[in-house]
Motif scaffolding. Structure first.
Motif, short mmCIF file in Angstrom:
data_model
loop_
_atom_site.label_atom_id
_atom_site.label_comp_id
_atom_site.label_asym_id
_atom_site.label_seq_id
_atom_site.Cartn_x
_atom_site.Cartn_y
_atom_site.Cartn_z
N GLY A 78 -6.78 -27.87 -12.36
CA GLY A 78 -5.59 -27.28 -12.98
C GLY A 78 -4.28 -27.89 -12.53
O GLY A 78 -3.32 -27.96 -13.31
N SER A 79 -4.22 -28.36 -11.29
CA SER A 79 -2.97 -28.86 -10.75
C SER A 79 -3.28 -29.93 -9.72
O SER A 79 -3.69 -29.62 -8.60
CB SER A 79 -2.17 -27.72 -10.11
N VAL A 80 -3.12 -31.19 -10.11
CA VAL A 80 -3.51 -32.28 -9.21
C VAL A 80 -2.43 -32.54 -8.17
O VAL A 80 -1.23 -32.27 -8.40
CB VAL A 80 -3.83 -33.57 -9.98
N GLN A 81 -2.86 -33.10 -7.06
CA GLN A 81 -1.97 -33.47 -5.97
C GLN A 81 -2.07 -34.97 -5.73
O GLN A 81 -3.06 -35.62 -6.13
CB GLN A 81 -2.36 -32.71 -4.70
N VAL A 82 -1.07 -35.49 -5.04
CA VAL A 82 -1.09 -36.92 -4.73
C VAL A 82 -2.37 -37.29 -3.98
O VAL A 82 -2.95 -38.36 -4.19
CB VAL A 82 0.16 -37.31 -3.91
N SER A 83 -2.84 -36.39 -3.13
CA SER A 83 -4.04 -36.65 -2.33
C SER A 83 -5.32 -36.71 -3.17
O SER A 83 -6.38 -37.08 -2.66
CB SER A 83 -4.20 -35.58 -1.25
N ASP A 84 -5.25 -36.35 -4.44
CA ASP A 84 -6.41 -36.44 -5.33
C ASP A 84 -6.58 -37.85 -5.90
O ASP A 84 -7.56 -38.12 -6.61
CB ASP A 84 -6.29 -35.45 -6.49
N SER A 85 -5.66 -38.72 -5.62
CA SER A 85 -5.75 -40.11 -6.10
C SER A 85 -7.02 -40.75 -5.53
O SER A 85 -7.19 -40.83 -4.31
CB SER A 85 -4.52 -40.91 -5.68
N ALA A 86 -7.88 -41.18 -6.41
CA ALA A 86 -9.20 -41.69 -5.99
C ALA A 86 -9.93 -42.18 -7.24
O ALA A 86 -9.41 -42.09 -8.35
CB ALA A 86 -10.01 -40.59 -5.31
N GLY A 106 -17.12 -45.01 -13.28
CA GLY A 106 -16.01 -44.58 -12.44
C GLY A 106 -14.70 -44.52 -13.21
O GLY A 106 -14.45 -45.32 -14.11
N THR A 107 -13.87 -43.55 -12.84
CA THR A 107 -12.55 -43.39 -13.44
C THR A 107 -11.52 -43.31 -12.32
O THR A 107 -11.62 -42.45 -11.44
CB THR A 107 -12.47 -42.10 -14.28
N SER A 108 -10.58 -44.24 -12.36
CA SER A 108 -9.55 -44.29 -11.32
C SER A 108 -8.41 -43.34 -11.69
O SER A 108 -7.88 -43.38 -12.80
CB SER A 108 -9.01 -45.71 -11.19
N LEU A 109 -8.07 -42.47 -10.75
CA LEU A 109 -6.97 -41.51 -10.94
C LEU A 109 -5.86 -41.80 -9.95
O LEU A 109 -6.11 -41.90 -8.74
CB LEU A 109 -7.48 -40.08 -10.73
N THR A 110 -4.66 -41.91 -10.45
CA THR A 110 -3.47 -42.03 -9.60
C THR A 110 -2.55 -40.87 -9.93
O THR A 110 -2.20 -40.66 -11.09
CB THR A 110 -2.73 -43.36 -9.82
N VAL A 111 -2.17 -40.13 -8.88
CA VAL A 111 -1.23 -39.02 -9.06
C VAL A 111 0.09 -39.41 -8.43
O VAL A 111 0.14 -39.78 -7.24
CB VAL A 111 -1.78 -37.73 -8.41
N ILE A 112 1.15 -39.35 -9.19
CA ILE A 112 2.48 -39.74 -8.69
C ILE A 112 3.33 -38.51 -8.43
O ILE A 112 3.23 -37.51 -9.15
CB ILE A 112 3.16 -40.70 -9.68
N PRO A 113 4.12 -38.58 -7.38
CA PRO A 113 4.94 -37.39 -7.02
C PRO A 113 5.99 -37.10 -8.09
O PRO A 113 6.43 -37.98 -8.81
CB PRO A 113 5.61 -37.79 -5.70
#
Lengths: 113, 114
Positions: A78-86, A106-113
């Motif tokens: 529901g709410s991603v964090q920067v630390s979920d980048s993986a 595989g799916t690369s996820l980048t979460v930006i602040p």
């Protein structure tokens, strides 16, 4: 034969956004389904799993429901964090094929602040 | 509890040199053991798996080999490395196949062939 298809990345989201990573599967029997996460420079860690239809796996705010009718196991948060980048991998094991393990690409996820 | 150890974590080797990566599992007996390779930006490729001492199955023909000299030890080797052998190598174990518990992975070895 058995296979797993994941949505292609990379996926970039802003912090607190909703995440969905699609995963569909093909299996001859009744597989168990898994999501693994790989943080940068590390090995794979089991994130969650479901072993029968309609089961919901959950961990660290992530959820995925085993949908037999749509042969899907989509990962959501529901709410991603920067630390979920993986990188996130969907996988299945099928007793009918000797419990071999099949991974998605595989799916690369980048979460930006 | 079961743990899996993989080493070294990082390795830089020249082309044509030999390779030996080691993986050990603690806290269980007769595990199934696996070697995977992950090339940069790509998915996982199963290289070898073993269901017992001395029993090795190869999934991809190449200049790599694997051995299982002891129940909980799995070694990946090469006599002469190629540039294309560069990648991230992961060892994993399971109890009797993936089943309902999946695989447990080691922390990986980053191999760069120069």
């Amino acid at each position: 034969g058995d296979s797993v298809t994941q949505m292609e990345g990379p996926v970039t989201l802003s912090e607190e956004a909703f995440l969905t990573i699609n995963c569909t599967y093909t299996a001859t029997g009744y597989p168990s389904l898994f999501w693994y996460v790989q943080y940068p420079g590390e090995g794979l860690q089991l994130l969650l799993k479901a072993t029968k239809a309609d089961d919901k796996g959950s961990n660290k705010g992530f959820e995925a429901t085993y949908r037999k009718e749509t042969t899907s196991f989509h990962l959501e948060k529901g709410s991603v964090q920067v630390s979920d980048s993986a990188v996130y991998f969907c996988a299945l094991s099928d007793l009918n094929t000797g419990n071999q393990f099949y991974f998605g690409t595989g799916t690369s996820l980048t979460v930006i602040p | 509890s079961q743990t899996i150890h993989q080493w070294p974590a990082t390795l830089v080797q020249p082309v044509g040199s030999p390779l030996s990566l080691e993986c050990t599992v603690e806290g269980t007996s007769n595990p199934n053991l696996y070697w995977y390779r992950q090339a940069a930006g790509r998915g996982l490729q199963l290289l070898f798996y073993s269901v017992g001492i001395g029993q090795i199955s190869s999934e991809v023909p190449q200049n790599l080999s694997a051995s299982r000299p002891q129940d909980r030890q799995f070694i990946l080797s090469s006599k002469k490395l190629l540039l294309s052998d560069s990648g991230f190598y992961l060892c994993a174990w399971s109890r009797g196949g993936a089943g309902q518990n999946g695989y447990t992975f080691g922390s990986g070895t980053r191999l760069t062939v120069v």
